[in-house]
Design a protein around this motif. Structure first.
Motif, PDB file in Angstrom:
ATOM      1  N   HIS A 143     -19.882 136.099 -12.798  1.00 50.81           N
ATOM      2  CA  HIS A 143     -18.450 135.836 -12.615  1.00 50.81           C
ATOM      3  C   HIS A 143     -18.081 134.359 -12.588  1.00 50.81           C
ATOM      4  N   MET A 144     -19.068 133.483 -12.490  1.00 47.74           N
ATOM      5  CA  MET A 144     -18.758 132.051 -12.560  1.00 47.74           C
ATOM      6  C   MET A 144     -18.723 131.598 -14.020  1.00 47.74           C
ATOM      7  N   ASP A 145     -18.171 130.425 -14.253  1.00 45.53           N
ATOM      8  CA  ASP A 145     -18.124 129.855 -15.591  1.00 45.53           C
ATOM      9  C   ASP A 145     -19.554 129.733 -16.130  1.00 45.53           C
ATOM     10  N   PRO A 146     -19.857 130.362 -17.275  1.00 47.21           N
ATOM     11  CA  PRO A 146     -21.225 130.290 -17.816  1.00 47.21           C
ATOM     12  C   PRO A 146     -21.703 128.854 -18.032  1.00 47.21           C
ATOM     13  N   ASN A 147     -20.781 127.957 -18.344  1.00 47.76           N
ATOM     14  CA  ASN A 147     -21.171 126.556 -18.532  1.00 47.76           C
ATOM     15  C   ASN A 147     -21.676 125.950 -17.225  1.00 47.76           C
ATOM     16  N   TYR A 148     -21.055 126.346 -16.102  1.00 44.04           N
ATOM     17  CA  TYR A 148     -21.512 125.855 -14.794  1.00 44.04           C
ATOM     18  C   TYR A 148     -22.857 126.479 -14.434  1.00 44.04           C
ATOM     19  N   VAL A 149     -22.972 127.789 -14.604  1.00 46.64           N
ATOM     20  CA  VAL A 149     -24.231 128.473 -14.290  1.00 46.64           C
ATOM     21  C   VAL A 149     -25.367 127.857 -15.113  1.00 46.64           C
ATOM     22  N   ALA A 150     -25.059 127.479 -16.341  1.00 44.96           N
ATOM     23  CA  ALA A 150     -26.066 126.890 -17.226  1.00 44.96           C
ATOM     24  C   ALA A 150     -26.603 125.571 -16.684  1.00 44.96           C
ATOM     25  N   THR A 151     -25.786 124.836 -15.936  1.00 45.24           N
ATOM     26  CA  THR A 151     -26.279 123.560 -15.366  1.00 45.24           C
ATOM     27  C   THR A 151     -27.376 123.823 -14.350  1.00 45.24           C
ATOM     28  N   HIS A 152     -27.308 124.947 -13.649  1.00 48.36           N
ATOM     29  CA  HIS A 152     -28.372 125.305 -12.700  1.00 48.36           C
ATOM     30  C   HIS A 152     -29.540 125.977 -13.414  1.00 48.36           C
ATOM     31  N   LEU A 153     -29.231 126.719 -14.463  1.00 48.51           N
ATOM     32  CA  LEU A 153     -30.294 127.365 -15.241  1.00 48.51           C
ATOM     33  C   LEU A 153     -31.198 126.325 -15.895  1.00 48.51           C
ATOM     34  N   GLN A 154     -30.639 125.193 -16.265  1.00 50.76           N
ATOM     35  CA  GLN A 154     -31.392 124.142 -16.957  1.00 50.76           C
ATOM     36  C   GLN A 154     -32.664 123.767 -16.195  1.00 50.76           C
ATOM     37  N   TRP A 155     -32.555 123.665 -14.867  1.00 51.61           N
ATOM     38  CA  TRP A 155     -33.713 123.290 -14.040  1.00 51.61           C
ATOM     39  C   TRP A 155     -34.827 124.324 -14.196  1.00 51.61           C
ATOM     40  N   HIS A 156     -34.470 125.586 -14.204  1.00 52.73           N
ATOM     41  CA  HIS A 156     -35.480 126.650 -14.319  1.00 52.73           C
ATOM     42  C   HIS A 156     -36.091 126.698 -15.719  1.00 52.73           C
ATOM     43  N   ILE A 157     -35.281 126.402 -16.716  1.00 48.42           N
ATOM     44  CA  ILE A 157     -35.785 126.319 -18.095  1.00 48.42           C
ATOM     45  C   ILE A 157     -36.841 125.220 -18.178  1.00 48.42           C
ATOM     46  N   GLU A 158     -36.562 124.103 -17.516  1.00 52.88           N
ATOM     47  CA  GLU A 158     -37.522 122.990 -17.513  1.00 52.88           C
ATOM     48  C   GLU A 158     -38.808 123.379 -16.793  1.00 52.88           C
ATOM     49  N   GLN A 159     -38.688 124.153 -15.714  1.00 49.94           N
ATOM     50  CA  GLN A 159     -39.886 124.599 -14.996  1.00 49.94           C
ATOM     51  C   GLN A 159     -40.748 125.500 -15.882  1.00 49.94           C
ATOM     52  N   GLU A 160     -40.105 126.275 -16.743  1.00 55.66           N
ATOM     53  CA  GLU A 160     -40.822 127.156 -17.672  1.00 55.66           C
ATOM     54  C   GLU A 160     -41.323 126.398 -18.907  1.00 55.66           C
ATOM     55  N   GLN A 161     -40.912 125.137 -19.022  1.00 50.07           N
ATOM     56  CA  GLN A 161     -41.298 124.276 -20.150  1.00 50.07           C
ATOM     57  C   GLN A 161     -40.915 124.906 -21.498  1.00 50.07           C
ATOM     58  N   ILE A 162     -39.678 125.361 -21.554  1.00 54.67           N
ATOM     59  CA  ILE A 162     -39.145 125.956 -22.782  1.00 54.67           C
ATOM     60  C   ILE A 162     -38.322 124.908 -23.526  1.00 54.67           C
ATOM     61  N   ASP A 163     -38.616 124.732 -24.797  1.00 52.46           N
ATOM     62  CA  ASP A 163     -37.854 123.817 -25.648  1.00 52.46           C
ATOM     63  C   ASP A 163     -36.638 124.573 -26.187  1.00 52.46           C
ATOM     64  N   THR A 164     -35.449 124.173 -25.751  1.00 60.39           N
ATOM     65  CA  THR A 164     -34.234 124.919 -26.104  1.00 60.39           C
ATOM     66  C   THR A 164     -33.465 124.313 -27.286  1.00 60.39           C
ATOM     67  N   HIS A 165     -34.105 123.393 -28.029  1.00 56.78           N
ATOM     68  CA  HIS A 165     -33.382 122.765 -29.138  1.00 56.78           C
ATOM     69  C   HIS A 165     -33.077 123.758 -30.262  1.00 56.78           C
TER      70      HIS A 165
END
Length: 470
Positions: free
Chosen positions: A313-335
């Motif tokens: 229910h929150m703005d997906p763009n905002y949620v994505a700012t917190h998701l970014q940290w977890h993506i980095e922990q998983e070492q996923i290249d999102t380019h």
């Protein structure tokens, strides 16, 4: 009067959920009254206080968004101020030097306990100062009033009364010259003009002592509100055995700060039947009078439900700012793949935490070396070869790559081969994701992209061919 509250943790460990809830209540009370909120680090316990714990507290406060108007103040940097106040009290007779040895105090304590009495200092140095040498090491004790009682109106619990005869003359300065916790707190609250002290119920017994010291200093007495403890699901005091108790552990586990704040505010406070509160609603609605006197039970399932709600229910763009940290922990290249905000929309219904989301999204961005064994065994069989070949050709022919056209291609394949959608969809899902679970297939294939989807289908067809020849 300008409302001014404070959060004053001791840096002897991380910021736990009980402390975070106390900070939240104190912060909300100040914000509700357009007041000020002070952060104070009570680091007088020199042996146990650490810089690591200070950093953990600051990280937790910042992650939760509990901003402060003043501070952080550190008690260890204010020793001169405390000692000047103690010297003034010595001169005024509201404090005195005590030369009693540890041995005498231990013997006194043992005798009192043997008689069934409450252990307390007997006031020997208060009444008789002839038995010591002024050069001996000494502590300084507060000359607590010996008659009457201390009465204060707890804003959560109502009137509380302590007899002064129950309160002994506590030490306010140690033999090494360092002031003690209860005295530092008093001077800090006075100097920082704190009007309301919101803290845990374990401080109730400190309150009458602190009020008496404030009165001896001719300082104003703030209002007090003592919050009940948080219990685990089993009714026992919340601890590590109940799971994460550090605020930053909840960040690591994939919770949004708004979800944790929403959950914590409801652990002891309510506003009608409302369950979900924005930060602004909390500020507008929060009152100390509505805080319960009873202990609250922590329910991880309820927190998980709230987190899932906020992810969706929150703005997906905002949620994505917190998701970014977890993506980095998983070492996923999102380019190479969808925007993280698009990923939030794709996986939000399926994932209750951001950690879960990050752990299950790799196939959107990176090719996989092999298919999930169980999914491949079930769905990448020789019978799936023709549906995959036909749907591949139809996907390859799409000139405008979008979810609608992808869905049409899958449907057209099923119609042409006169089979159910599952006979096309499941082999296709395993082919493009490597496993048997994903969001809706059309949006999943769309997010993976045309060229990568076609490459993965060809890889699946090679897998089937090898299986046929085995």
């Amino acid at each position: 009067m300008k409302i001014k509250t404070r959060f004053a943790p001791s840096p002897t460990g991380y910021l736990h959920v009980g402390g975070a809830r106390t900070a939240l209540y104190s912060w909300l009370f100040a914000r509700n009254h357009d007041g000020e909120f002070v952060l104070r680090i009570e680091d007088t316990d020199l042996e146990r206080s650490t810089q690591q714990a200070i950093d953990a507290i600051m990280d937790g406060m910042n992650w939760l968004g509990l901003d402060w108007d003043e501070g952080p103040y550190f008690q260890t940097k204010r020793f001169d101020r405390y000692n000047a106040a103690i010297d003034e009290m010595l001169a005024a007779g509201t404090a005195y030097k005590c030369y009693c040895s540890k041995e005498r105090l231990e013997t006194l304590r043992e005798d009192q306990m043997a008689k069934g009495e409450k252990p307390r200092y007997d006031g020997r140095c208060r009444h008789d100062r002839s038995h010591h040498d002024a050069s001996e090491p000494c502590v300084v004790r507060f000359a607590n009033p010996q008659e009457g009682s201390v009465v204060f109106n707890d804003l959560i619990r109502g009137p509380i009364e302590f007899s002064n005869q129950e309160l002994d003359d506590l030490i306010i300065r140690r033999t090494d010259g360092s002031p003690t916790y209860n005295f530092c707190v008093v001077v800090d609250d006075w100097d920082m003009e704190i009007t309301h002290v919101v803290r845990g119920e374990d401080h109730i017994n400190n309150t009458p002592r602190q009020i008496n010291i404030l009165k001896a200093l001719n300082a104003p007495v703030p209002e007090y509100a003592h919050v009940s403890m948080i219990l685990g699901d089993d009714g026992k005091k919340l601890s590590k055995r109940h799971g994460a108790v550090s605020v930053m552990q909840y960040r690591d586990d994939g919770y949004l700060p708004e979800a944790l704040l929403n959950y914590l505010v409801r652990l002891g406070w309510s506003h009608g039947d409302q369950e979900v509160f924005s930060i602004e609603e909390m500020k507008q609605m929060f009152t100390l009078e509505a805080v319960s006197k009873s202990a609250s039970a922590f329910n991880t399932d309820k927190l998980l439900w709230l987190n899932h709600h906020y992810i969706n229910h929150m703005d997906p763009n905002y949620v994505a700012t917190h998701l970014q940290w977890h993506i980095e922990q998983e070492q996923i290249d999102t380019h190479n793949g969808p925007q993280l905000s698009e990923l939030v929309t794709l996986l939000g219904e399926r994932c209750k935490t951001l950690k879960e989301m990050a752990a299950s999204c790799r196939y959107f961005y990176e090719d996989f070396a092999e298919f999930d064994a169980d999914a491949a065994k079930k769905h990448l069989r020789p019978v799936a070869r023709q549906p995959l070949e036909v749907v591949r050709d139809k996907l390859q022919a799409i000139t405008e790559w979008n979810a609608h056209n992808i869905h049409e291609a899958i449907q057209a394949t099923a119609d042409e081969l006169e089979v159910g959608m599952g006979k096309v969809g499941m082999p296709l899902r395993v082919a493009v994701t490597g496993g048997g679970q994903s969001p809706a297939l059309d949006v999943t294939v769309n997010a993976i992209g045309q060229s990568r989807s076609l490459e993965r289908i060809n890889k699946a067809l090679e897998f089937i061919q090898a299986r046929e020849q085995a």
